[in-house]
Design a protein around this motif. Structure first.
Motif, PDB file in Angstrom:
ATOM      1  N   LEU A  35       0.828  -1.208   0.000  1.00  0.00           N
ATOM      2  CA  LEU A  35       0.000   0.000   0.000  1.00  0.00           C
ATOM      3  C   LEU A  35       0.863   1.260   0.000  1.00  0.00           C
ATOM      4  CD1 LEU A  35      -2.786  -1.167   2.448  1.00  0.00           C
ATOM      5  CD2 LEU A  35      -2.970  -0.892  -0.033  1.00  0.00           C
ATOM      6  N   LYS A  36       1.991   1.223   0.708  1.00  0.00           N
ATOM      7  CA  LYS A  36       2.917   2.365   0.689  1.00  0.00           C
ATOM      8  C   LYS A  36       3.505   2.561  -0.709  1.00  0.00           C
ATOM      9  CE  LYS A  36       4.231   2.117   5.537  1.00  0.00           C
ATOM     10  NZ  LYS A  36       5.257   1.695   6.490  1.00  0.00           N
ATOM     11  N   LEU A  37       3.838   1.448  -1.357  1.00  0.00           N
ATOM     12  CA  LEU A  37       4.368   1.528  -2.717  1.00  0.00           C
ATOM     13  C   LEU A  37       3.304   2.056  -3.684  1.00  0.00           C
ATOM     14  CD1 LEU A  37       6.603   1.114  -4.736  1.00  0.00           C
ATOM     15  CD2 LEU A  37       5.972  -1.322  -4.842  1.00  0.00           C
ATOM     16  N   ALA A  38       2.077   1.612  -3.541  1.00  0.00           N
ATOM     17  CA  ALA A  38       0.984   2.106  -4.383  1.00  0.00           C
ATOM     18  C   ALA A  38       0.802   3.612  -4.182  1.00  0.00           C
ATOM     19  CB  ALA A  38      -0.307   1.355  -4.061  1.00  0.00           C
ATOM     20  N   GLU A  39       0.921   4.068  -2.949  1.00  0.00           N
ATOM     21  CA  GLU A  39       0.813   5.495  -2.658  1.00  0.00           C
ATOM     22  C   GLU A  39       1.963   6.273  -3.296  1.00  0.00           C
ATOM     23  OE1 GLU A  39       0.308   8.526   1.144  1.00  0.00           O
ATOM     24  OE2 GLU A  39       0.503   6.383   1.508  1.00  0.00           O
ATOM     25  N   LYS A  40       3.159   5.699  -3.255  1.00  0.00           N
ATOM     26  CA  LYS A  40       4.329   6.337  -3.867  1.00  0.00           C
ATOM     27  C   LYS A  40       4.123   6.468  -5.385  1.00  0.00           C
ATOM     28  CE  LYS A  40       9.347   5.801  -4.294  1.00  0.00           C
ATOM     29  NZ  LYS A  40      10.519   5.015  -3.886  1.00  0.00           N
ATOM     30  N   ILE A  41       3.599   5.430  -6.006  1.00  0.00           N
ATOM     31  CA  ILE A  41       3.307   5.471  -7.446  1.00  0.00           C
ATOM     32  C   ILE A  41       2.261   6.547  -7.735  1.00  0.00           C
ATOM     33  CG2 ILE A  41       2.269   4.165  -9.355  1.00  0.00           C
ATOM     34  CD1 ILE A  41       3.612   1.643  -8.088  1.00  0.00           C
ATOM     35  N   THR A  42       1.216   6.588  -6.922  1.00  0.00           N
ATOM     36  CA  THR A  42       0.153   7.584  -7.095  1.00  0.00           C
ATOM     37  C   THR A  42       0.710   8.995  -7.010  1.00  0.00           C
ATOM     38  OG1 THR A  42      -1.485   6.068  -6.168  1.00  0.00           O
ATOM     39  CG2 THR A  42      -2.047   8.410  -6.169  1.00  0.00           C
ATOM     40  N   GLU A  43       1.553   9.247  -6.032  1.00  0.00           N
ATOM     41  CA  GLU A  43       2.129  10.582  -5.856  1.00  0.00           C
ATOM     42  C   GLU A  43       3.035  10.956  -7.036  1.00  0.00           C
ATOM     43  OE1 GLU A  43       4.017  10.361  -2.036  1.00  0.00           O
ATOM     44  OE2 GLU A  43       2.107  10.549  -0.958  1.00  0.00           O
ATOM     45  N   ARG A  44       3.854  10.011  -7.468  1.00  0.00           N
ATOM     46  CA  ARG A  44       4.782  10.286  -8.588  1.00  0.00           C
ATOM     47  C   ARG A  44       4.012  10.580  -9.866  1.00  0.00           C
ATOM     48  NH1 ARG A  44       7.281  12.212 -11.815  1.00  0.00           N
ATOM     49  NH2 ARG A  44       9.218  11.553 -12.784  1.00  0.00           N
ATOM     50  N   PHE A  45       2.962   9.799 -10.120  1.00  0.00           N
ATOM     51  CA  PHE A  45       2.167  10.014 -11.322  1.00  0.00           C
ATOM     52  C   PHE A  45       1.368  11.315 -11.217  1.00  0.00           C
ATOM     53  CE2 PHE A  45       3.561   5.963 -12.546  1.00  0.00           C
ATOM     54  CZ  PHE A  45       3.282   5.814 -13.893  1.00  0.00           C
ATOM     55  N   GLY A  46       0.949  11.677 -10.020  1.00  0.00           N
ATOM     56  CA  GLY A  46       0.268  12.958  -9.827  1.00  0.00           C
ATOM     57  C   GLY A  46       1.182  14.123 -10.151  1.00  0.00           C
ATOM     58  N   GLU A  47       2.441  14.029  -9.727  1.00  0.00           N
ATOM     59  CA  GLU A  47       3.427  15.067 -10.025  1.00  0.00           C
ATOM     60  C   GLU A  47       3.671  15.190 -11.523  1.00  0.00           C
ATOM     61  OE1 GLU A  47       7.034  13.939  -8.087  1.00  0.00           O
ATOM     62  OE2 GLU A  47       6.172  14.078  -6.079  1.00  0.00           O
ATOM     63  N   GLU A  48       3.816  14.049 -12.177  1.00  0.00           N
ATOM     64  CA  GLU A  48       4.193  14.034 -13.590  1.00  0.00           C
ATOM     65  C   GLU A  48       3.032  14.355 -14.529  1.00  0.00           C
ATOM     66  OE1 GLU A  48       6.895  13.869 -16.600  1.00  0.00           O
ATOM     67  OE2 GLU A  48       7.419  13.455 -14.515  1.00  0.00           O
ATOM     68  N   PHE A  49       1.850  13.822 -14.232  1.00  0.00           N
ATOM     69  CA  PHE A  49       0.757  13.877 -15.203  1.00  0.00           C
ATOM     70  C   PHE A  49      -0.447  14.709 -14.781  1.00  0.00           C
ATOM     71  CE2 PHE A  49       2.941   9.800 -15.983  1.00  0.00           C
ATOM     72  CZ  PHE A  49       3.356  10.037 -17.281  1.00  0.00           C
ATOM     73  N   GLY A  50      -0.555  15.055 -13.515  1.00  0.00           N
ATOM     74  CA  GLY A  50      -1.711  15.821 -13.072  1.00  0.00           C
ATOM     75  C   GLY A  50      -3.007  15.096 -13.386  1.00  0.00           C
ATOM     76  N   LYS A  51      -3.906  15.772 -14.076  1.00  0.00           N
ATOM     77  CA  LYS A  51      -5.210  15.197 -14.389  1.00  0.00           C
ATOM     78  C   LYS A  51      -5.199  14.330 -15.653  1.00  0.00           C
ATOM     79  CE  LYS A  51      -7.892  18.724 -12.055  1.00  0.00           C
ATOM     80  NZ  LYS A  51      -8.999  19.679 -12.171  1.00  0.00           N
ATOM     81  N   ALA A  52      -4.075  14.269 -16.337  1.00  0.00           N
ATOM     82  CA  ALA A  52      -4.007  13.481 -17.567  1.00  0.00           C
ATOM     83  C   ALA A  52      -4.107  11.978 -17.291  1.00  0.00           C
ATOM     84  CB  ALA A  52      -2.725  13.777 -18.335  1.00  0.00           C
ATOM     85  N   VAL A  53      -3.611  11.542 -16.137  1.00  0.00           N
ATOM     86  CA  VAL A  53      -3.663  10.122 -15.772  1.00  0.00           C
ATOM     87  C   VAL A  53      -4.309  10.002 -14.393  1.00  0.00           C
ATOM     88  CG1 VAL A  53      -2.322   8.034 -15.299  1.00  0.00           C
ATOM     89  CG2 VAL A  53      -1.622   9.566 -17.146  1.00  0.00           C
ATOM     90  N   PHE A  54      -5.413   9.303 -14.361  1.00  0.00           N
ATOM     91  CA  PHE A  54      -6.101   9.026 -13.103  1.00  0.00           C
ATOM     92  C   PHE A  54      -5.528   7.737 -12.537  1.00  0.00           C
ATOM     93  CE2 PHE A  54      -9.486   6.775 -10.800  1.00  0.00           C
ATOM     94  CZ  PHE A  54      -9.766   7.713  -9.828  1.00  0.00           C
ATOM     95  N   VAL A  55      -5.069   7.763 -11.298  1.00  0.00           N
ATOM     96  CA  VAL A  55      -4.464   6.589 -10.669  1.00  0.00           C
ATOM     97  C   VAL A  55      -5.431   6.012  -9.640  1.00  0.00           C
ATOM     98  CG1 VAL A  55      -2.498   5.682  -9.383  1.00  0.00           C
ATOM     99  CG2 VAL A  55      -2.163   7.564 -10.991  1.00  0.00           C
ATOM    100  N   GLU A  56      -5.659   4.725  -9.750  1.00  0.00           N
ATOM    101  CA  GLU A  56      -6.547   4.016  -8.826  1.00  0.00           C
ATOM    102  C   GLU A  56      -5.785   2.846  -8.216  1.00  0.00           C
ATOM    103  OE1 GLU A  56     -10.484   1.126  -8.968  1.00  0.00           O
ATOM    104  OE2 GLU A  56      -9.811   2.111 -10.793  1.00  0.00           O
TER     105      GLU A  56
END
Length: 135
Positions: A35-56
């Protein structure tokens, strides 16, 4: 294996609809490290892509640590399996990726998604789509 969604709220987001290019799914068991790793991925993708990629993050309650389930999928112009801990263990002759998501693998995922949501990819062909055609 079925999920129930409760207490959701619809929000109109024209900017998000305009920018949206893909849906990244992180599937993992309910283990703290995963779950920590999933959160890290979510944060990194949020930084890089903003609203272009929705992470679930999809928490697979029935998965056990010994099942080696940790997968990352992109649902965009195509559906692509980008990372699979399970495939790295049970199908290592075909699956060439690493079993763990470290910082290097995380940056690979970011770069791969950057290409897969691009117009260059959208208007290209995959030769594997035609591999079963005989002349």
């Amino acid at each position: 294996q079925f999920a129930t969604v409760e207490r959701y709220e619809y929000k109109d987001d024209p900017e998000g609809q305009k920018e949206f290019r893909g849906h990244l799914v992180v599937a993992c068991p309910p283990e703290d490290d995963d779950l920590k790793l999933a959160e890290k991925i979510t944060e990194r993708f949020g930084e890089e892509f903003g609203k272009a990629v929705f992470v679930e993050t999809r928490v697979l309650g029935h998965a056990r640590p010994q099942d080696n389930v940790f997968e990352v999928w992109l649902e965009s112009y195509e559906i692509d399996l980008l990372h699979s801990k399970r495939q790295a263990f049970i199908n290592s002759k075909v699956w060439k990726g690493p079993s763990e998501v470290d910082d290097e693998q995380l940056e690979y995922l970011v770069d791969r998604v950057k290409y897969l949501i691009s117009d260059e990819h959208r208007y290209s062909y995959r030769m594997s789509d035609f591999s079963d055609i005989k002349a």
